[in-house]
Motif scaffolding. Structure first.
Motif, PDB file in Angstrom:
ATOM      1  N   HIS A   3       0.859  -1.380   0.105  1.00 15.11           N
ATOM      2  CA  HIS A   3      -0.027  -0.009  -0.011  1.00 15.11           C
ATOM      3  C   HIS A   3       0.854   1.404  -0.101  1.00 15.11           C
ATOM      4  CE1 HIS A   3      -3.222   2.865   0.886  1.00 15.11           C
ATOM      5  NE2 HIS A   3      -2.519   3.258   1.927  1.00 15.11           N
ATOM      6  N   TYR A   4       1.861   1.213   0.757  1.00  9.31           N
ATOM      7  CA  TYR A   4       3.056   2.316   0.854  1.00  9.31           C
ATOM      8  C   TYR A   4       3.462   2.666  -0.397  1.00  9.31           C
ATOM      9  CZ  TYR A   4       1.787   2.780   5.861  1.00  9.31           C
ATOM     10  OH  TYR A   4       1.145   2.824   7.084  1.00  9.31           O
ATOM     11  N   VAL A   7       1.134   4.292  -2.650  1.00  8.21           N
ATOM     12  CA  VAL A   7       0.975   5.709  -2.526  1.00  8.21           C
ATOM     13  C   VAL A   7       2.142   6.475  -2.857  1.00  8.21           C
ATOM     14  CG1 VAL A   7       0.863   7.284  -0.137  1.00  8.21           C
ATOM     15  CG2 VAL A   7      -0.498   5.252  -0.666  1.00  8.21           C
ATOM     16  N   VAL A  10       2.035   6.864  -6.568  1.00  7.19           N
ATOM     17  CA  VAL A  10       1.017   7.986  -7.136  1.00  7.19           C
ATOM     18  C   VAL A  10       1.437   9.352  -6.679  1.00  7.19           C
ATOM     19  CG1 VAL A  10      -1.147   9.001  -6.469  1.00  7.19           C
ATOM     20  CG2 VAL A  10      -0.835   6.378  -6.703  1.00  7.19           C
ATOM     21  N   ILE A  11       2.192   9.595  -5.566  1.00  9.90           N
ATOM     22  CA  ILE A  11       2.852  10.972  -5.224  1.00  9.90           C
ATOM     23  C   ILE A  11       3.869  11.169  -6.312  1.00  9.90           C
ATOM     24  CG2 ILE A  11       4.325  12.369  -3.596  1.00  9.90           C
ATOM     25  CD1 ILE A  11       2.894  10.586  -1.481  1.00  9.90           C
ATOM     26  N   ALA A  31       9.268   4.460  -3.407  1.00 12.60           N
ATOM     27  CA  ALA A  31       8.353   3.412  -3.955  1.00 12.60           C
ATOM     28  C   ALA A  31       8.761   1.930  -4.382  1.00 12.60           C
ATOM     29  CB  ALA A  31       7.312   3.844  -5.026  1.00 12.60           C
TER      30      ALA A  31
END
Length: 53
Positions: A3-4, A7, A10-11, A31
């Protein structure tokens, strides 16, 4: 963990769209590291699960 990684990916994409190259590269690097840690943990747990049978 995965999940991280998503995230931070996406950032990185959002930062790249707005032209923040340094932030995008940093977030993409984080990531990538988190994704490989997830893969290693997944493979280890898979092997441990198969050995317990």
């Amino acid at each position: 963990m995965l999940h991280y990684a998503v995230v931070f990916f996406v950032i990185a994409l959002i930062a790249a769209v707005f032209g923040f190259g340094g932030i995008a590269a940093g977030a993409a690097g984080i990531a990538k590291i988190l994704f490989f840690i997830f893969l290693i943990g997944f493979v280890v747990s898979l092997v441990m699960g198969l050995l317990k049978r």
